[in-house]
Design a protein around this motif. Structure first.
Motif, PDB file in Angstrom:
ATOM      1  N   LEU A  50       0.672  -1.401   0.284  1.00 42.54           N
ATOM      2  CA  LEU A  50      -0.196  -0.005   0.002  1.00 42.54           C
ATOM      3  C   LEU A  50       1.086   1.631  -0.327  1.00 42.54           C
ATOM      4  N   GLU A  51       1.806   0.760   0.885  1.00 47.88           N
ATOM      5  CA  GLU A  51       3.041   2.414   0.670  1.00 47.88           C
ATOM      6  C   GLU A  51       3.450   2.697  -0.229  1.00 47.88           C
ATOM      7  N   LYS A  52       3.496   1.540  -1.176  1.00 51.02           N
ATOM      8  CA  LYS A  52       3.940   1.513  -2.600  1.00 51.02           C
ATOM      9  C   LYS A  52       3.035   2.267  -3.603  1.00 51.02           C
ATOM     10  N   LEU A  53       2.094   1.712  -3.409  1.00 50.14           N
ATOM     11  CA  LEU A  53       1.380   1.989  -4.773  1.00 50.14           C
ATOM     12  C   LEU A  53       0.358   3.223  -3.874  1.00 50.14           C
ATOM     13  N   PHE A  54       0.427   3.410  -2.379  1.00 49.60           N
ATOM     14  CA  PHE A  54      -0.057   5.579  -2.656  1.00 49.60           C
ATOM     15  C   PHE A  54       1.283   5.794  -2.537  1.00 49.60           C
ATOM     16  N   GLN A  91       3.373   7.174  -4.177  1.00 52.18           N
ATOM     17  CA  GLN A  91       3.925   8.379  -5.778  1.00 52.18           C
ATOM     18  C   GLN A  91       2.501   9.548  -5.079  1.00 52.18           C
ATOM     19  N   LYS A  92       1.700   8.798  -5.312  1.00 54.23           N
ATOM     20  CA  LYS A  92       0.596   9.437  -4.577  1.00 54.23           C
ATOM     21  C   LYS A  92       0.266  10.497  -4.153  1.00 54.23           C
ATOM     22  N   SER A  93       0.323  10.762  -3.013  1.00 54.87           N
ATOM     23  CA  SER A  93       0.103  11.033  -1.395  1.00 54.87           C
ATOM     24  C   SER A  93       0.343  10.793  -0.231  1.00 54.87           C
ATOM     25  N   ARG A  94       1.188  11.344   0.722  1.00 56.84           N
ATOM     26  CA  ARG A  94       1.617  10.512   1.448  1.00 56.84           C
ATOM     27  C   ARG A  94       0.699  10.433   2.776  1.00 56.84           C
ATOM     28  N   GLU A  95      -0.233  11.324   2.059  1.00 58.25           N
ATOM     29  CA  GLU A  95      -1.777  11.434   3.609  1.00 58.25           C
ATOM     30  C   GLU A  95      -2.512   9.998   2.656  1.00 58.25           C
ATOM     31  N   LEU A  96      -2.450   9.485   1.822  1.00 60.35           N
ATOM     32  CA  LEU A  96      -3.151   8.709   1.600  1.00 60.35           C
ATOM     33  C   LEU A  96      -2.908   7.401   1.166  1.00 60.35           C
ATOM     34  N   ALA A  97      -1.091   6.996   1.620  1.00 58.61           N
ATOM     35  CA  ALA A  97      -0.853   6.361   1.789  1.00 58.61           C
ATOM     36  C   ALA A  97      -0.875   5.310   3.414  1.00 58.61           C
ATOM     37  N   ASP A  98      -0.912   7.176   4.518  1.00 57.50           N
ATOM     38  CA  ASP A  98      -0.685   6.573   5.538  1.00 57.50           C
ATOM     39  C   ASP A  98      -2.442   5.773   5.664  1.00 57.50           C
ATOM     40  N   ALA A  99      -3.150   6.865   5.178  1.00 58.11           N
ATOM     41  CA  ALA A  99      -4.600   6.264   5.717  1.00 58.11           C
ATOM     42  C   ALA A  99      -4.698   5.149   5.860  1.00 58.11           C
ATOM     43  N   ASN A 100      -3.726   4.758   4.162  1.00 56.64           N
ATOM     44  CA  ASN A 100      -4.546   3.485   3.781  1.00 56.64           C
ATOM     45  C   ASN A 100      -3.537   1.538   4.556  1.00 56.64           C
ATOM     46  N   THR A 101      -2.336   2.229   5.610  1.00 53.84           N
ATOM     47  CA  THR A 101      -1.654   1.269   5.820  1.00 53.84           C
ATOM     48  C   THR A 101      -2.373   1.083   7.034  1.00 53.84           C
ATOM     49  N   LYS A 102      -2.329   2.972   7.775  1.00 49.89           N
ATOM     50  CA  LYS A 102      -3.960   2.764   8.917  1.00 49.89           C
ATOM     51  C   LYS A 102      -4.898   2.221   9.114  1.00 49.89           C
TER      52      LYS A 102
END
Lengths: 283, 561
Positions: free
Chosen positions: B145-149, B151-162
């Protein structure tokens, strides 16, 4: 196997009727091509099927030729131009080929405004199939198929091309060889985008209505003060038909060509770019 | 063999495929074998779609009918598909309370909203929950998820891993950790997720295709879309044609001008291409078409699968001209065979077709890295031809003339009419015979180089299952199942349909007690071709034409004792 007949003597060139409008078109095109300075080696003549579509085979000096399927000259020409936009791609075909069988491609090739020079031999009748109505036949035109006369509205290629923002739209006629050649030369000199030249020509065998005389009496050169960039005025000219038919350059647009808008073509034509590429980015 | 099937189901437009992609993407770093298949209806919203993921300690080749876990997005999905669970199978459902030991509640949307203020990351909650049910730590999923999101945005990556961690934790807390018997991760199982459709795109791109044009048609569109998505990277001009007639004629034009090109379509679109295919035969152009089959006749079942266009692909186009037809059986074969199709088309200056179908187009699989050394195909051009050049000079043998392209000293004249050696239209009978003979002479050489059938199973197997194209996976799994249960079975698979190599086939046919052709059509089209070519006089048939793919268990069962 029995002895094969040798038809070479009978297979005379060109395969056109004496007096056919295709002769002046071939002559004017040869002259305009020579004058344009285009290099035959860098030029491809594309055509479909029909008597007009045989023109590329008769051109001197010869060019590259793609004589494809009935109605499909435009997609083939589009493929060639996409593959190598350094080539000059010229299409010559009849009204049946371009406006009938190939009607859908006509709509969309002009929408793309791809850099093709398209010369349509428009004799308002089907010749090679021996005398049926074409998309541009006038209403009431009687044939052995349309026995009660044509009932459909004639197709207006010029109006459609103008509506779609075609780079250059012109009409000329075989009855005026000087005008014919000058218009063709102007078309060949166009730098960018789709060029449509609708060439009115008589069919001496199958159209006894739209004869040399009929066209000659009606041709009206467009006055020099006409601004071809004025789309509405151009449309008005395109709709003139009957007693007075305008000839000359009716419309021009400044729309960029299909090729000029493709990011992948910025580094050169596709044909020069076949090389190895690793897969790294995907793994 | 440890083998878990996870079925994610819901309405069209609910993100079933997105959820599936998230989960399989997360699992791709786990060191387990993965394969997914899809079943969906021809609509934009509503209906019932599902996405199956097999997680296994052995390589999988096909789908399965029964699921171990059903993740349902709607009540309808749960009601309809609960019956497809194995006895004791689990139901991960959207809700709080649970009235059965096999019903696991998870309110993914609610949890996501609480954590991130939005329901967008609900899929990550669900993926985390499934990881927990499998007894896998959430690290691989979060990494993905970190890799997927990321690149798009830090916020998005954090939300998804959370959200993924929360879903994981929630299942653990509820006492469902490791409820599914999952395969143990292995360090040697590595690779990337590729769909059949994407593998065709990658194969074409690495082969040097620079022009692709098509009219969108399920289930071929995914390959066309892959090429469009990667067009800048590979320098491919992708143009949506006004119709399939335009598409095939554009490909004719582009190949004439020297650029490897292809089009993608399905049976109905290919029907419109028939005349253009014949043009490629006459002009001797290396035209390649991908035909992704679906059930016909006519519009048929747009989102379902079939193997019904074999005889059509073989006969399409008026007149007689040589062609090659390939039919990959796996995702990896798709990558290889689109390259082979392009190369064959260029070697022999004649059309090549590739038959795939919805089942294989949508199938995703964890596959080893595709070879990085793969080079573009050889266009087999004569770039030094001079003014005396003639496009259709008749060679002493083989029928292949030297091929120049426009732009050089040689003028290249091609005609859809019968023509002389220079390419000019001719009504001369002698020219006709000589050019027709020349074109057809290529077939013998194409046959000599054709791919032999692939044999799988013990050499002396009594039962031989013959198949072609995407039936490879189900038949191969049926062979394994039969042999495990004490039978003696093998598979003979055709990845090239035409021309066939009778000697290589006959070698594998002798001494069998029973031979059966397994095909996704009603009339056993490949069996008919084997008869016609004198390869196999008679065989049993095992056919399916409801629009769904075979499964290994189904074939094994239908073979009987």
């Amino acid at each position: 196997m029995s002895q094969l007949l040798d038809l070479k003597k009978a297979d005379t060139i060109p395969a056109w009727c004496p007096g056919c409008g295709n002769f002046p078109i071939l002559k004017a095109f040869s002259g305009a091509f020579a004058e344009s300075g285009l290099n035959p080696e860098k030029t491809v003549l594309v055509s479909g099927i029909g008597q007009a579509a045989k023109l590329p085979h008769y051109l001197e000096p010869p060019c590259n030729i793609f004589n494809g399927l009935h109605g499909r000259a435009l997609p083939a020409a589009t493929g060639i131009k996409c593959a190598n936009h350094e080539l000059e791609v010229i299409v010559t075909s009849g009204d049946g080929d371009m406006y009938g069988e190939g009607g859908n491609h006509f709509i969309h090739a002009i929408r793309r405004n791809i850099g093709l020079k398209v010369f349509v031999h428009n004799n308002q009748v089907y010749g090679l199939t021996k005398g049926q109505a074409s998309p541009t036949s006038d209403e009431g035109f009687v044939t052995r198929i349309q026995t009660h006369g044509v009932m459909s509205t004639p197709f207006n290629p010029l109006a459609l091309a103008i509506v779609e923002g075609c780079s250059m739209v012109a009409r000329t006629c075989t009855g005026d060889p000087v005008h014919l050649k000058a218009t063709m030369l102007e078309a060949l000199r166009q730098k960018e985008g789709f060029v449509l030249v609708d060439i009115l020509q008589p069919c001496v065998s199958f159209n006894q209505i739209n004869t040399y005389k009929w066209y000659k009496e009606r041709m009206r050169p467009i006055p020099p003060e006409h601004d071809p960039y004025d789309r509405m005025k151009a449309l008005a000219l395109a709709f003139q038909w009957g007693d007075s038919i305008p000839t000359g350059i009716i419309y021009r647009s400044r729309r960029p060509s299909f090729e000029s808008r493709q990011p992948v073509l910025r580094q050169g034509s596709l044909v020069t770019r076949i090389k190895q590429k690793t897969l790294e980015q995907h793994q | 063999m440890v083998d878990v099937l996870i079925r994610i189901a819901g309405e069209a437009g609910q993100g079933v495929v997105t959820a599936g992609n998230t989960l399989i993407g997360g699992l791709s770093g786990m060191g387990v074998h993965l394969l997914s298949t899809q079943s969906y209806m021809s609509r934009i919203r509503g209906g019932l779609n599902w996405y199956d993921i097999r997680v296994s300690d052995r390589e999988c080749f096909a789908g399965r009918e029964q699921a171990d876990l059903l993740v349902s997005f709607t009540n309808t999905a749960r009601e309809v598909l609960s019956g497809s669970l194995i006895p004791g199978g689990l139901n991960l459902h959207d809700g709080e309370a649970s009235d059965s030991a096999n019903m696991i509640p998870l309110n993914a949307a609610k949890l996501a909203k609480e954590l991130t203020g939005s329901t967008l990351a609900a899929n990550s909650v669900a993926a985390g929950a499934v990881f927990s049910l499998l007894g896998y730590p959430s690290d691989a999923l979060c990494g993905y998820l970190e890799k997927l999101f990321g690149q798009k945005s830090r916020e998005l990556a954090d939300a998804n891993t959370k959200c993924a961690r929360a879903g994981h934790e929630c299942i653990k807390k509820a006492g469902f950790w490791e409820r599914l018997h999952a395969p143990l991760p292995s360090g040697s199982v590595i690779g990337h997720i590729w769909s059949g459709a994407a593998a065709l795109g990658l194969g074409a791109a690495t082969a040097g295709v620079k022009f692709a044009t098509a009219y969108p048609m399920s289930p071929s569109t995914a390959t066309f879309a892959w090429l469009a998505e990667h067009s800048d990277q590979y320098g491919i001009l992708v143009e949506q044609a006004e119709d399939e007639i335009a598409a095939v004629n554009m490909v004719c034009g582009a190949t004439y001008a020297g650029v490897p090109a292809l089009t993608t379509t399905s049976g109905g679109g290919f029907a419109l291409m028939a005349e253009g295919l014949s043009l490629a035969g006459m002009m001797e152009l290396p035209v390649v078409a991908v035909i992704a089959q679906r059930p016909g006749p006519a519009t048929g079942m747009p989102t379902r699968t079939a193997q019904q266009d074999l005889q059509f692909a073989l006969r399409a186009g008026h007149g007689e001209f040589p062609r090659a037809i390939y039919a990959p059986g796996t995702v990896q074969q798709g990558y290889q065979l689109i390259r082979t199709a392009l190369q064959t088309a260029h070697w022999y200056q004649t059309p090549a077709l590739l038959l795939t179908d919805q089942f294989l187009q949508d199938m995703e699989k964890l596959v080893p890295v595709f070879p990085e050394t793969d080079k573009p195909i050889d266009r087999c051009l004569d770039l030094d031809a001079g003014a005396e050049y003639q496009r259709y000079r008749v060679p002493a043998t083989g029928g292949v003339s030297s091929r120049a392209i426009p732009g050089g000293k040689a003028l290249v004249v091609v005609d859809s009419d019968e023509h002389d050696t220079a390419g000019h239209l001719s009504e001369d009978f002698q020219a006709r015979i000589s050019q027709q003979d020349k074109r057809m002479a290529k077939l013998a050489a194409m046959q000599a180089e054709a791919l032999p059938p692939e044999y799988y199973g013990p050499d002396t197997a009594e039962l031989l299952l013959i198949c072609w194209g995407s039936s490879y996976g189900p038949v191969r799994e049926a062979v394994d199942a039969l042999n495990t249960s004490g039978r003696s079975a093998a598979m003979l698979h055709a990845a090239q349909i035409w021309p066939l190599t009778p000697d290589a086939w006959k070698l594998r046919l002798s001494g069998r007690r029973r031979i059966c052709c397994v095909e996704g059509n009603q009339t056993a089209q490949f069996a008919a071709l084997l008869r016609e070519t004198g390869i196999l006089a008679q065989a049993e048939t095992l056919l399916r034409y409801d629009g769904m793919p075979f499964t290994g268990a189904e074939i094994a069962e239908r073979i009987g004792p």
